[in-house]
Design an enzyme around this catalytic site. Structure first.
Site, PDB file in Angstrom:
ATOM      1  N   CYS A 148     -41.830 -28.411   2.304  1.00 25.86           N
ATOM      2  CA  CYS A 148     -42.439 -29.282   1.289  1.00 25.86           C
ATOM      3  C   CYS A 148     -41.786 -29.099  -0.086  1.00 25.86           C
ATOM      4  CB  CYS A 148     -43.942 -29.027   1.187  1.00 25.86           C
ATOM      5  SG  CYS A 148     -44.839 -29.539   2.653  1.00 25.86           S
ATOM      6  N   HIS A 149     -41.766 -27.854  -0.588  1.00 23.08           N
ATOM      7  CA  HIS A 149     -41.234 -27.662  -1.929  1.00 23.08           C
ATOM      8  C   HIS A 149     -40.223 -26.533  -1.998  1.00 23.08           C
ATOM      9  CE1 HIS A 149     -45.201 -29.573  -2.292  1.00 23.08           C
ATOM     10  NE2 HIS A 149     -44.526 -30.380  -3.093  1.00 23.08           N
ATOM     11  N   GLY A 150     -39.695 -26.122  -0.824  1.00 17.66           N
ATOM     12  CA  GLY A 150     -38.561 -25.211  -0.794  1.00 17.66           C
ATOM     13  C   GLY A 150     -38.844 -23.754  -1.076  1.00 17.66           C
TER      14      GLY A 150
END
Lengths: 190, 655
Positions: A148-150
């Site tokens: 999703c956001h690394g």
């Protein structure tokens, strides 16, 4: 409107009147609050859902270097059999490099260091990180990578790059034998 | 404080809510002579709100599919936190709602509250009644028991008398019989209709506030001193009334929750078997009696719908200019006869048409026809004629000039109590009544009986009967430790699938429900000479007579049937069982099991133990329910007494 002498008599005795009105108001308010509670509580997990709180996992079939996912209370639990290199890597990482400093030995059970058991939910916003099957990307630190956001996690499940603020959560679990664990029951609970 | 005043004014200038509340709730001028019968309007409003709130929370757990609905209701009763409370609140709430609304309507009838200029107020009330009836009917279908299913079948079939009737009925069902599509749409509509009711209640209140409340004298208030502001006088009086009402409602929820219900509705819906006595809920019984007393299908249905619809025309059928029955000497009697007539209709509706009254020799059918005739002649003959020929008493000049005789209040208390009378005198079979540890308001389950009863279930009954709503961990209530429960569960096998996809069996866990003794219904019937051994989770709730019936069934087998009874092959004679012939062999004999304490298990002792256990499986919440009930009753008692004194204090100002 008929205001009469009886009301004037009442005014002379304000203590008794105020007491009665305040008591009535308080009793009514408390009652309303109690009436609300059963409805609020009815939305909490029902008795049978609370009772489904433990899962037994057989560790024997998991080869070194691989991991499986089991479901506990509707959540994925990552059960990972770490290699010697991965354990060493996790143990020698200085705490100063960590976002949420925690030594590896506090994240595994003594004498069972190859086994890392974490809740497979990113501590940022609840996505499931990749890296639990051999074909998936494990990220720069060899643990997990949140799509999703690394966010990146290492081989101890600790967050190494944000935006996730915290390490992957360790669920309560106990080794029943050397190759069986029970998730949902902490050490020492019967 | 100034900031609040400013904010209030800022809002009120743009959205006049505060002005509205002040005008319609606080200052709203109300006749000062309203008696307690005027409490029932606000009680109906409060009941509506409680029904909507409890309904919304129940809907969060209910599953409107034909194969899930019944079990999901039991799931609410057993697993959801306070689920049993919400369900009993809601189920008894329907009865409370109708009691309140019927009294509200009879009050309107007695005091002529429907006369000019309040015709539309009355008609909107009739719309609310019809919406309530539809909502209550569809709500009763949702538990998907036998009464739900057959009630739904009978009521929807009423529409078959109209032109294109069959097409209409299939459209209502969404199929060729009452089934999942019917249940699903009834659930949606049951959820929707209460919000329509709220809307119509809004219109009802607008119409009410246009000309204000009628009053017991029935003449308009002429002097300014005839009226008092609604708040605090009537708010506190309504709160006092609410206290009394809540006491009655709570009694039913906590101490007699299935009083208004039918045992048959604890049997899951079965499209192939109609229960022998199918009756609607008590509040529909008078209309049901009208339907049945007319021996023609079309006219029966027309009469039944007509009995409700005639209320729309009441303001024009009653030609008298005088509102209150206080000044109408003949109408007063006609009114009370009408009330009694409605009660008799309710009684007639609750009994079979062939029932003969010993004292008079008339049949229930005939009594229904007389009372139906009176019901309609009240509207179409009495009311118009009385308007022309009755000579009313002289009306007082203002409402302040009348003092009310106390007698009437007693009449209404009597009426309220007798309105419950259709519920009494059901045809219950004669059973010998036992003393149970769990009976009465203070009763709790005897733990020794429970454990011994469970032992009997396990060693005897479980061979053929399931307990599918019970989980092993529920046995903790019997006094078993977690280890003992684990060991008990492990004795049972649960069918499951292994990682290779093969069907295997694993030992049961405490979180599992009791597995049934048979794989499926066909296997159960094949093993039992075609009879299906019923699941026992709810058996004491699902039979008329409850625990006493089950006890009698277990103990009153007769090895030699009476001479005139031919017992079929594979059947056994038991006079307690309907029809006298039962497939179950006499299950209990003296000394069949060995109790841990060395006690000699007699047949009666064993039957008592197992029935106690089954009463617990049917109502595991019983002890919690009663102990919570005492707290609630004490609370409302204090609340009611306090409100009474506050009311006396405030009303001292009114002369």
């Amino acid at each position: 409107m008929t205001k009469t002498s009886s009301e004037n008599a009442l005014k002379k005795d304000p203590t008794r009147r105020d007491f009665l009105l305040l008591t009535a108001g308080a009793v009514g308010t408390v009652g309303a609050a109690y009436f609300a509670w059963p409805f609020i509580d009815s939305m909490n997990p029902a008795a049978d859902i609370l009772a489904q709180s433990t899962v037994d996992v057989d560790l024997a079939p998991i080869p070194e270097g691989q991991a499986i996912t089991v479901v506990w209370r509707g959540k994925p639990i990552f059960v990972r059999h770490r290699t010697a290199a991965e354990i060493q890597e996790a143990e020698k990482t200085p705490l100063s490099d960590l976002i949420d400093p925690e030594p590896d030995k506090e994240r595994v059970k003594k004498d069972h260091t190859p086994w890392l058991i974490v809740v497979g939910i990113c501590t940022h916003l609840g996505c499931i990180p990749t890296g639990n099957t051999p074909t998936q990307n494990r990220g720069k630190y060899g643990g997990w990578l949140c799509p999703c956001h690394g966010s990146l996690y290492d081989t101890s499940g600790r967050v190494r790059r944000g935006p996730a603020p915290l390490n992957l959560v360790i669920p309560p679990y106990t080794f029943l034998t050397d190759t069986t664990i029970r998730i949902g029951m902490g050490e020492g609970e019967a | 404080m100034k900031i609040f005043t400013n904010l209030r004014e800022w809002i009120d200038y743009r959205l006049p809510v505060f002005t509205f509340i002040d005008r319609e709730l606080t200052k709203y001028p109300t006749p000062k002579n309203l008696n307690y019968l005027w409490n029932f309007g606000s009680l109906a409003g409060i009941t509506l709100m409680v029904m909507i709130i409890s309904g919304i929370f129940l809907a969060m757990h209910y599953d409107p599919a034909a194969d899930k609905a019944f079990d999901s209701v039991e799931y609410i009763m057993r697993n959801v936190n306070y689920g049993w409370f919400m369900r009993y609140l809601h189920a008894n709430g329907a009865s409370m709602f109708f009691i309140v609304v019927y009294i509200h309507m009879f009050r309107g009838l007695y005091y002529g509250s429907y006369k000019a200029p309040r015709e539309l107020l009355w008609m909107l009330g009739v719309v609310i009644l019809i919406l309530m009836m539809a909502t209550a009917f569809m709500g009763y279908v949702l538990p998907w028991g036998q009464m739900s299913y057959w009630g739904a079948t009978v009521i929807t079939n009423l529409f078959s008398v109209f032109p294109f009737g069959d097409a209409i009925v299939e459209w209502l069902w969404g199929g060729f019989s009452v089934d999942s599509p019917t249940l699903n749409r009834f659930f949606v509509l049951h959820y929707l209709f209460p919000f329509l009711i709220i809307a119509v209640v809004g219109l009802h209140l607008i119409a009410l506030h246009q000309h204000g409340s009628n009053n017991p004298v029935g003449i308009e208030c002429k002097e300014p001193t005839d009226k008092i502001p609604f708040h605090p006088y009537y708010t506190v009086k309504d709160l006092f009334g609410l206290g009394v009402f809540a006491l009655i409602w709570s009694y039913f929820i906590f101490f007699n929750p299935n009083f208004f219900g039918e045992p048959d509705n604890y049997i899951p819906a079965n499209p192939l078997v109609t229960p022998p006595h199918i009756v609607p809920e008590w509040y529909f019984l008078p209309f049901y009696a009208i339907l049945r007393s007319i021996p023609n299908k079309l006219f029966g249905v027309i009469a039944m719908f007509g009995a409700v619809l005639v209320l729309f025309f009441l303001p024009w059928l009653d030609r008298s200019k005088v509102r209150s029955a206080t000044f109408r000497p003949i109408f007063k009697w006609v009114f009370w006869t009408f009330v009694v007539d409605c009660l008799i209709l309710g009684y007639v509706g609750g009994h079979s048409p062939d029932y003969i009254y010993e004292a008079t020799g008339i049949s229930n059918q005939f009594l229904g026809q007389i009372t139906t005739f009176y019901y309609f002649s009240f509207f179409f003959i009495m009311l118009p004629l009385l308007g022309m020929y009755e000579k009313p008493l002289p009306l007082p000049a203002s409402i302040s000039q009348v003092k009310h005789p106390k007698k009437r209040k007693r009449f209404f208390v009597l009426f309220f109590l007798s309105s419950l009378s259709p519920l009494l005198g059901n045809d219950t079979p004669s059973l010998s009544y036992q003393t149970w540890s769990f009976q009465g308001p203070f009763g709790t389950f005897d733990r020794k009986d429970l454990q011994q009863g469970f032992q009997i279930y396990k060693e005897v009954c479980a061979a053929c009967h399931g307990l599918k709503h019970l989980r092993f961990r529920d046995l903790a209530a019997l006094g078993y430790t977690p280890e003992e429960i684990k060991a008990i569960a492990a004795e049972y096998k649960i069918a499951t699938v292994n990682d290779e996809g093969d069907a295997i069996e694993r030992p049961a866990l405490p979180t599992d429900t009791f597995p049934g003794p048979y794989k499926n219904e066909q296997a159960a019937r094949a093993a039992n000479n075609g009879a299906l051994p019923p699941d026992l989770s709810l058996i004491t709730k699902a039979r008329v007579g409850g625990p006493d019936y089950v006890y009698a069934l277990l103990t009153e087998y007769e090895s030699a049937p009476p001479k005139d009874v031919e017992v079929a092959k594979g059947m056994h004679y038991n006079p307690v069982f309907p029809g006298g012939q039962i497939a179950m062999i006499p299950p209990l004999i003296d000394g069949l099991v060995t109790y841990d304490n060395g006690e000699k298990p007699s047949l009666n002792q064993m039957a008592k133990d197992v029935v106690t256990f089954l009463a617990w499986t049917a109502e595991p919440e019983l002890e919690t329910r009663k102990s919570m009930g005492y707290k609630v009753l004490i609370y409302f008692l204090v609340f009611t007494i306090l409100m009474y004194f506050v009311m006396k204090l405030i009303w001292r100002r009114v002369k």
